[in-house]
Write an enzyme that holds these catalytic residues in place. Structure first.
Site, PDB file in Angstrom:
ATOM      1  N   GLU A 216       0.799  -1.232   0.000  1.00 15.48           N
ATOM      2  CA  GLU A 216       0.000   0.000   0.000  1.00 15.48           C
ATOM      3  C   GLU A 216       0.834   1.286   0.000  1.00 15.48           C
ATOM      4  O   GLU A 216       0.631   2.177   0.817  1.00 15.48           O
ATOM      5  CB  GLU A 216      -0.967  -0.018   1.193  1.00 15.48           C
ATOM      6  CG  GLU A 216      -1.906  -1.214   1.146  1.00 15.48           C
ATOM      7  CD  GLU A 216      -2.746  -1.392   2.408  1.00 15.48           C
ATOM      8  OE1 GLU A 216      -2.762  -0.505   3.264  1.00 15.48           O
ATOM      9  OE2 GLU A 216      -3.401  -2.444   2.529  1.00 15.48           O
TER      10      GLU A 216
ATOM     11  N   GLU B 151      -6.306 -10.762  -0.903  1.00 16.99           N
ATOM     12  CA  GLU B 151      -7.114 -10.530   0.312  1.00 16.99           C
ATOM     13  C   GLU B 151      -8.596 -10.467  -0.075  1.00 16.99           C
ATOM     14  O   GLU B 151      -9.274  -9.468   0.155  1.00 16.99           O
ATOM     15  CB  GLU B 151      -6.689  -9.223   1.000  1.00 16.99           C
ATOM     16  CG  GLU B 151      -5.217  -9.173   1.363  1.00 16.99           C
ATOM     17  CD  GLU B 151      -4.814  -7.890   2.102  1.00 16.99           C
ATOM     18  OE1 GLU B 151      -5.680  -7.137   2.570  1.00 16.99           O
ATOM     19  OE2 GLU B 151      -3.591  -7.653   2.201  1.00 16.99           O
TER      20      GLU B 151
HETATM   21  O1  G3I Z   1      -5.647  -8.170  19.259  1.00 16.99           O
HETATM   22  C1  G3I Z   1      -6.282  -6.950  19.706  1.00 16.99           C
HETATM   23  C2  G3I Z   1      -7.099  -7.229  20.934  1.00 16.99           C
HETATM   24  O2  G3I Z   1      -6.241  -7.615  21.988  1.00 16.99           O
HETATM   25  C3  G3I Z   1      -7.876  -5.947  21.299  1.00 16.99           C
HETATM   26  O3  G3I Z   1      -8.700  -6.221  22.381  1.00 16.99           O
HETATM   27  C4  G3I Z   1      -8.724  -5.491  20.126  1.00 16.99           C
HETATM   28  C5  G3I Z   1      -9.491  -4.199  20.443  1.00 16.99           C
HETATM   29  O4  G3I Z   1      -9.288  -3.212  19.498  1.00 16.99           O
HETATM   30  O5  G3I Z   1      -7.866  -5.262  19.023  1.00 16.99           O
HETATM   31  C6  G3I Z   1      -7.173  -6.445  18.592  1.00 16.99           C
HETATM   32  O6  G3I Z   1      -6.356  -6.110  17.531  1.00 16.99           O
HETATM   33  C7  G3I Z   1      -6.995  -5.829  16.300  1.00 16.99           C
HETATM   34  C8  G3I Z   1      -6.499  -6.833  15.276  1.00 16.99           C
HETATM   35  O7  G3I Z   1      -6.973  -6.496  14.004  1.00 16.99           O
HETATM   36  C9  G3I Z   1      -6.916  -8.275  15.590  1.00 16.99           C
HETATM   37  O8  G3I Z   1      -8.281  -8.400  15.538  1.00 16.99           O
HETATM   38  C10 G3I Z   1      -6.600  -4.426  15.892  1.00 16.99           C
HETATM   39  O9  G3I Z   1      -7.208  -3.486  16.768  1.00 16.99           O
HETATM   40  C11 G3I Z   1      -7.032  -4.163  14.479  1.00 16.99           C
HETATM   41  O10 G3I Z   1      -6.505  -2.906  14.036  1.00 16.99           O
HETATM   42  C12 G3I Z   1      -6.488  -5.243  13.568  1.00 16.99           C
HETATM   43  O11 G3I Z   1      -6.970  -5.023  12.299  1.00 16.99           O
HETATM   44  C13 G3I Z   1      -6.266  -5.648  11.238  1.00 16.99           C
HETATM   45  C14 G3I Z   1      -5.886  -4.579  10.220  1.00 16.99           C
HETATM   46  O12 G3I Z   1      -5.337  -5.168   9.078  1.00 16.99           O
HETATM   47  C15 G3I Z   1      -4.836  -3.641  10.781  1.00 16.99           C
HETATM   48  O13 G3I Z   1      -3.632  -4.311  10.992  1.00 16.99           O
HETATM   49  C16 G3I Z   1      -7.181  -6.699  10.620  1.00 16.99           C
HETATM   50  O14 G3I Z   1      -7.338  -7.795  11.536  1.00 16.99           O
HETATM   51  C17 G3I Z   1      -6.571  -7.207   9.328  1.00 16.99           C
HETATM   52  O15 G3I Z   1      -7.504  -8.030   8.663  1.00 16.99           O
HETATM   53  C18 G3I Z   1      -6.231  -6.030   8.416  1.00 16.99           C
HETATM   54  O16 G3I Z   1      -5.624  -6.525   7.248  1.00 16.99           O
HETATM   55  C19 G3I Z   1      -5.244  -5.526   6.268  1.00 16.99           C
HETATM   56  C20 G3I Z   1      -4.032  -6.066   5.548  1.00 16.99           C
HETATM   57  O17 G3I Z   1      -3.003  -6.318   6.475  1.00 16.99           O
HETATM   58  C21 G3I Z   1      -3.561  -5.069   4.488  1.00 16.99           C
HETATM   59  N1  G3I Z   1      -4.625  -4.748   3.570  1.00 16.99           N
HETATM   60  C22 G3I Z   1      -5.849  -4.275   4.191  1.00 16.99           C
HETATM   61  C23 G3I Z   1      -6.352  -5.275   5.226  1.00 16.99           C
HETATM   62  C24 G3I Z   1      -7.625  -4.799   5.832  1.00 16.99           C
HETATM   63  O18 G3I Z   1      -7.387  -3.611   6.546  1.00 16.99           O
END
Ligand code: G3I
Length: 381
Positions: free
Chosen positions: A165, A270
């Site tokens: 990205e 994805e």
């Molecule tokens: O693990 C913590 C948990 O301990 C906490 O209680 C909770 C409350 O906010 O958050 C949890 O972490 C979250 C994590 O996902 C696991 O569920 C993060 O806040 C959240 O920001 C994170 O989101 C991920 C996102 O990327 C940001 O890294 C998504 O799972 C993931 O599917 C998403 O994937 C991205 C790709 O890497 C790149 N392309 C876009 C795609 C979608 O955004």
């Protein structure tokens, strides 16, 4: 220890039963019994795995993961903030478990991601006073990271989303901290370090909204520059966070052709199909977009109407028809999550919605979309 052994044996037996059913099916009427089997001659079929799939997963989910997918991507655990949160702290526990799981399941692993503006700690870009560091310091930190991460999994991983990205939708560079410090050079360095750390890994540039032609043009330009510098890049990933009626199949096809014609492999990295309304009028997958949840934006909390389920299934069918048409260009089609309950789309762009993006439901049962894409293959068998 005994519990863990029993668990592993049960999961193994579950997957074995699933694959034995497949084998029997193959003998009797040659009908494939899983996605990985049905598409084995076309492209890899993948899923993203998160913490809950590795640690808190049911036997049914483990058996499904083993039976259905031929490649897995770590959804979050190899991102910089997770795997390397402090300058001298690496968290390899979960990623190592993912590699072991994939090896037990005879699955490949695709690493995600080595250089991304998001989910990356500030210390990478700043000095002790909070000022942006100079280019040489950034490159030294990137090389240290990539050597340690890609180097650790050398030979155990199919490839990497090296840079993720880096573009805006108009094809210009995103004004990330990487870009502010080093301009486009950070991209070339990431590919250089990744190739050195794991010379046999496939190296990809990966982005969302790759149906937007100015963006795919930008991605092809990046990949061409990397190649023209004598560095290695193998492919371009189109993330595929799409909706039921957007973007058009034509636009997606044009992008696949552009990437292929420029000499790069294509991967759908994805894939998920959002069924919810979009009152926020946003496209793509920019994780920093965030809106309020409300009833208008979350209409299917108690179940998905049949008409929407049908439209979702038809969309998957059309997409997989396209992917099959271009199977000579596409290496991998990865769903972004195992089942509807696991999808990030339940929490983006508003938290706590009930979405139905994937081909397995919250009970881990195959949906109509699964049947459609399986039928596509049995028809051509
Ligand atoms: O693990 C913590 C948990 O301990 C906490 O209680 C909770 C409350 O906010 O958050 C949890 O972490 C979250 C994590 O996902 C696991 O569920 C993060 O806040 C959240 O920001 C994170 O989101 C991920 C996102 O990327 C940001 O890294 C998504 O799972 C993931 O599917 C998403 O994937 C991205 C790709 O890497 C790149 N392309 C876009 C795609 C979608 O955004």
């Amino acid at each position: 220890m005994k519990m863990i052994k029993t668990y592993i044996v049960t999961v193994f037996l579950g997957a074995l039963m699933w694959s034995c059913q497949s084998d029997q099916g193959q003998h009797e009427d040659e009908t494939p019994q899983s996605l990985r089997e049905a598409y084995a001659d076309d492209f890899l079929i993948g899923t993203a795995l998160g913490y809950s799939q590795l640690i808190a997963s049911s036997e049914k989910e483990q058996a499904l993961i083993a039976a259905q997918f031929s490649v897995v991507t770590p959804e979050n655990m190899m991102k910089w903030e997770r795997i390397h949160p402090e300058p001298y702290t690496f968290n390899f526990g979960l990623p190592d478990s993912l590699i072991e799981l994939a090896s037990r399941n005879n699955q490949k692993v695709f690493g995600h991601t080595l250089a991304w503006h998001s989910q990356t700690p500030d210390w990478l870009f700043e000095d002790s006073l909070g000022n942006l560091i100079d280019t040489a310091t950034l490159f030294a930190r990137m090389e240290h990271h990539i050597n340690n991460v890609a180097g650790r999994y050398k030979g155990k991983i199919l490839g990497w989303d090296v840079v993720n990205e880096a573009l805006n939708n108009d094809g210009s560079y995103r004004n990330s901290k990487y870009y502010q410090i080093a301009g486009e050079e950070f991209i070339f360095k990431a590919f250089e370090y990744a190739a050195k750390a794991d010379p046999n890994a496939e190296l990809y540039y990966n982005d969302y909204s790759m149906n937007v032609q100015s963006k795919v043009d930008g991605a092809v330009e990046i990949a061409t520059k990397v190649r023209d510098k004598g560095l290695r890049i193998d492919g371009i990933g189109m993330q595929g966070h799409w909706g039921i009626d957007r973007p058009s199949i034509d636009l997606i096809e044009q992008s696949i052709l552009k990437i292929h014609d420029a000499g790069f492999k294509v991967a759908i990295t994805e894939l998920d199909i959002d069924v919810l309304p979009n009152p926020y009028r946003i496209e793509g997958a920019n994780i920093s977009d965030s809106f309020e949840n409300n009833a208008e934006a979350n209409p299917y909390a108690d179940g998905l109407p049949d008409s929407v389920n049908q439209a979702h299934a038809q969309r998957y069918e059309e997409l997989f028809k396209l992917f099959l048409k271009h199977k000579d260009k596409i290496d991998r089609v990865t769903f972004w999550g195992v089942h509807d309950g696991h999808s990030w789309k339940n929490d983006w762009p508003a938290r706590g919605r009930t979405n139905y993006c994937l081909v397995f439901d919250r009970n881990l049962d195959p949906k109509l979309a699964y049947d459609k894409i399986m039928t596509l293959k049995s028809e051509t068998h």
